[in-house]
Design a protein around this motif. Structure first.
Motif, PDB file in Angstrom:
ATOM      1  N   UNK A 319      40.922  38.241  35.627  1.00  0.00           N
ATOM      2  CA  UNK A 319      39.914  37.046  35.589  1.00  0.00           C
ATOM      3  C   UNK A 319      38.695  37.539  34.424  1.00  0.00           C
ATOM      4  N   UNK A 320      37.928  36.306  33.952  1.00  0.00           N
ATOM      5  CA  UNK A 320      36.943  36.490  33.843  1.00  0.00           C
ATOM      6  C   UNK A 320      36.033  37.985  34.028  1.00  0.00           C
ATOM      7  N   UNK A 321      35.407  37.757  35.285  1.00  0.00           N
ATOM      8  CA  UNK A 321      34.305  38.058  36.339  1.00  0.00           C
ATOM      9  C   UNK A 321      34.755  38.545  37.259  1.00  0.00           C
ATOM     10  N   UNK A 322      35.042  40.074  37.746  1.00  0.00           N
ATOM     11  CA  UNK A 322      35.990  40.677  39.049  1.00  0.00           C
ATOM     12  C   UNK A 322      35.010  40.451  40.365  1.00  0.00           C
ATOM     13  N   UNK A 323      33.711  40.286  40.468  1.00  0.00           N
ATOM     14  CA  UNK A 323      33.254  39.925  41.611  1.00  0.00           C
ATOM     15  C   UNK A 323      32.703  37.628  41.167  1.00  0.00           C
ATOM     16  N   UNK A 324      32.868  37.587  40.341  1.00  0.00           N
ATOM     17  CA  UNK A 324      32.347  36.016  40.783  1.00  0.00           C
ATOM     18  C   UNK A 324      33.105  35.623  41.546  1.00  0.00           C
ATOM     19  N   UNK A 325      32.071  34.820  42.877  1.00  0.00           N
ATOM     20  CA  UNK A 325      32.975  33.982  43.754  1.00  0.00           C
ATOM     21  C   UNK A 325      33.198  32.750  43.336  1.00  0.00           C
ATOM     22  N   UNK A 326      32.078  32.546  42.474  1.00  0.00           N
ATOM     23  CA  UNK A 326      32.783  30.638  41.954  1.00  0.00           C
ATOM     24  C   UNK A 326      34.548  30.321  41.206  1.00  0.00           C
TER      25      UNK A 326
END
Length: 677
Positions: A319-326
């Motif tokens: 994914x582009x950002x492991x910590x993103x919730x959106x």
């Protein structure tokens, strides 16, 4: 005689005391000497990709002497315990000196704690303020010296020394405070790592950078006086600023690292070695973030890149950002089962070539067709009539590939997927013709593996990412013949790259868009690498307007450009490849399916090129011959089907030019262009 007797008594007392001392030391219970260290995931060259905290949130990382610059150990011993290699755990000279200075000044002037005593305190998490604690450390230090080597004692110090906050050990400290492995250190960096454990909280670089700098400089000055480092180096490095904050631990390939750690503890030091390349991984993660920033924030993006000859995965972006919730960045979309859309079509054509059903120059019909109640339609709703198989694949037309799938049998296509070591998921129990259009669940990693087989002369082998499981030759399967694989690659390499593709060179590539615009795909290969790109919403929600060619293809081409230092050309055709024009093909390969018989089917009115007055009811057409039912198309779009009468009223009112086509049940077609005024 009295002197001799006194000497004997003294020797007896000393021997007795020594025996008691030895017994006291030997009876010492050693604390646990093995300590948990952070699981580490490393790339193919040993570079750290990701590390994990241990219990209590501590950063404590396994370390060996060859991982630390020898300068650190020289400075540590010279500063903390210069007779380390000569004493047995307690330095009697330092003890006498400290005692004498204490009596003379009425306070503690210098300490007598050896490195072994410091290790004893670290092992028991004890204090040094009370004499009982100091005595316990001395006893344990003596015991440690008898049971461990000097190198093992230094290793324990390197592992357990406190460096402020949740940081323990020289490796974790070097990575967090210096942003680098401790294998190569400047005098200032080594001095800082020596100074911090003396007062780890009051000298924390992120809270008290000035205190850390002063302590570091004191160590360097002492080292210059002791001849460990040149005075000039100490003076110049003293001007360097001290770190003022924490460096983040490497967090590359986080999804892949999670997969590795979930498999087990790794080797004896908790290390997991992957086939990934850290430099390439870092570049593709940055690429994913850059492209994702231009998209709807709810969209995710995944990339898998492998060497199709060895089967090694070199980069994997979940994914582009492991910590993103959106966009649910914690979900590894390289492992999610999704509909591959049109990206299965090359396999269908390759199987058809092997079965002798078609050749790239075979003519095939792109006309309305029914298979029972199933009537496949092209993505754009238009039909091209008769065209070559080559062009049908390049245009990614649905009708021709379904015709071939019906001839092959969907079960044969499903068997080919399974023989390629894939695990396709069907919603129903029996595969149908929609399988060729993406009616199956496959992961991005699986699709990349499938295309790796096409790239590798039709030989499919499992992609792998653990260095310990690099041998997969016994699992390789022949997916299609090498001649068919070359033909597929040759066809796909002639597709014009998208405008935003960049200078990627000559590659074979294919895009796909799943039903409802839920998934946008792009897969391709050159002479060395195979790449798969997926874009969509992890929850499977449709993304209106999303197409593989528009979203995923630019990422594919840029990723390939970053992966290679120079273009790797596709392989030349194998000698058994049949390269021919349609006219020179065997008769059974010149056309697939029913052959048009235009001599028995005619559109007699209106004539081609006629100019008519527009009528509200439409344009009347008259047919002669042919096999009903008929299908009517206006400008390539179906406007009526299931027609049985030879007179048709085309619902076209104009004004302007219109192309009308009529196709009978046998695939014969007639076309005219008229002008309505």
């Amino acid at each position: 005689m009295r002197r001799l007797l006194a000497l004997v008594c003294v020797l007896w007392v000393l021997a007795y005391a020594n025996d008691r001392l030895n017994a006291w030391i030997e009876a010492t219970d050693l604390p646990v000497l093995v300590h948990a260290t952070a699981p580490e995931v490393r790339d193919r060259n040993g570079e750290l990709l990701r590390a994990y905290v241990i219990e209590d949130g501590l950063w404590r990382m396994a370390v060996t002497s060859d991982q630390v610059d020898p300068l650190f150990y020289r400075m540590l011993i010279a500063y903390e315990d210069k007779r380390f290699y000569d004493h047995a755990g307690i330095d009697p000279i330092a003890t006498l000196r400290a005692g004498a200075q204490g009596v003379r000044h009425g306070r503690i002037v210098s300490g007598a704690s050896t490195l072994t005593m410091q290790v004893a305190r670290l092992l028991e998490r004890g204090t040094t303020g009370q004499w009982q604690g100091k005595l316990r450390q001395m006893r344990l230090a003596l015991a440690l010296e008898r049971r461990l080597s000097k190198g093992e004692i230094l290793a324990l110090y390197s592992l357990l020394a406190p460096y402020g906050g949740n940081v323990e050990g020289v490796r974790a400290a070097s990575l967090i405070w210096l942003g680098k492995e401790p294998r190569r250190l400047t005098p200032a960096e080594a001095a800082l790592l020596v100074a911090l454990p003396q007062a780890p909280e009051s000298r924390r670089p992120d809270r008290n950078p000035e205190a850390a700098r002063e302590a570091r400089n004191r160590v360097m000055l002492r080292m210059a006086e002791a001849g460990v480092i040149p005075l000039a180096a100490a003076q110049s490095d003293a001007l360097d600023p001290s770190p003022e904050g924490r460096h983040p631990m490497p967090q590359l390939a986080q999804h892949m690292a999670d997969r590795a750690v979930a498999l087990g503890p790794g080797n004896s030091s908790g290390r997991h070695d992957l086939t990934l390349d850290a430099t390439l991984q870092r570049s593709l993660e940055q690429l994913a973030r850059t492209h994702a920033a231009r998209l709807d924030p709810r969209l995710s993006l995944a990339i898998t890149l492998a060497d199709h000859q060895s089967g090694e995965i070199l980069a994997s972006v979940g994914s582009p950002n492991y910590s993103s919730t959106e966009n649910q960045g914690f979900v590894d979309m390289t492992q999610a089962k999704r509909s591959p859309g049109s990206t299965l079509k090359p396999l269908v054509y390759g199987l058809a070539f092997d079965r002798g059903l078609a050749h790239p120059e075979t003519l095939i019909l792109d006309t309305p067709v029914y298979f029972g109640s199933y009537a496949p339609k092209n993505f754009d709703g238009e039909y091209r009539g008769e065209l070559t198989v080559r062009r049908a694949l390049q245009l990614s037309l649905n009708v021709p590939v379904v015709r071939l799938t019906e001839a092959l049998g969907p079960a044969h296509l499903m068997a080919a997927l399974r023989s390629a070591n894939l695990k396709p998921e069907l919603q129903g129990g029996t595969p149908g013709l929609a399988l060729a259009l993406g009616g199956v669940g496959l992961t991005l990693e699986e699709m990349t593996q499938l295309y790796a087989g096409l790239a590798n002369e039709g030989i499919s082998r499992p992609l792998h990412w653990l260095k310990s499981s690099s041998s997969t030759e016994n699992l390789q399967q022949t997916l299609i013949s090498r001649a068919s694989a070359w033909q597929i690659g040759h066809i796909l390499a002639d597709i014009t790259p998208p405008p935003a593709a960049g200078p990627a060179g000559h590659i074979a590539w294919k895009t796909g868009t799943s039903y409802g615009h839920r998934d946008a795909w792009a897969l391709g290969w050159d002479g060395q690498f195979v790449i798969g790109v997926w874009i969509g919403r992890p929850d499977g929600t449709p993304v209106p307007g999303a197409f593989g060619a528009g979203l995923a293809a630019p990422v594919l081409f840029e990723a390939l450009g970053r992966a290679r230092s120079r273009p790797e050309p596709l392989r030349p055709p194998p000698p058994e490849t049949l390269i021919s024009t349609n006219a020179k093909l065997p008769a059974n390969l010149q056309r697939f399916g029913p052959r048009p018989q235009t001599s028995t089917f005619q559109l007699t009115f209106p004539p081609d090129g006629a100019t008519l007055s527009a009528m509200p009811s439409g344009v009347p057409l008259k047919l002669r011959g042919g096999t009903p039912p008929y299908t009517l198309l206006a400008d390539g779009a179906v406007v009526a089907s299931g027609l049985y009468r030879p007179q048709i009223l085309a619902p076209v009112v104009g004004p302007g030019f219109t192309t009308l086509s009529v196709i009978d049940a046998a695939g014969n077609s007639e076309r005219i262009t008229i002008e309505l005024r």
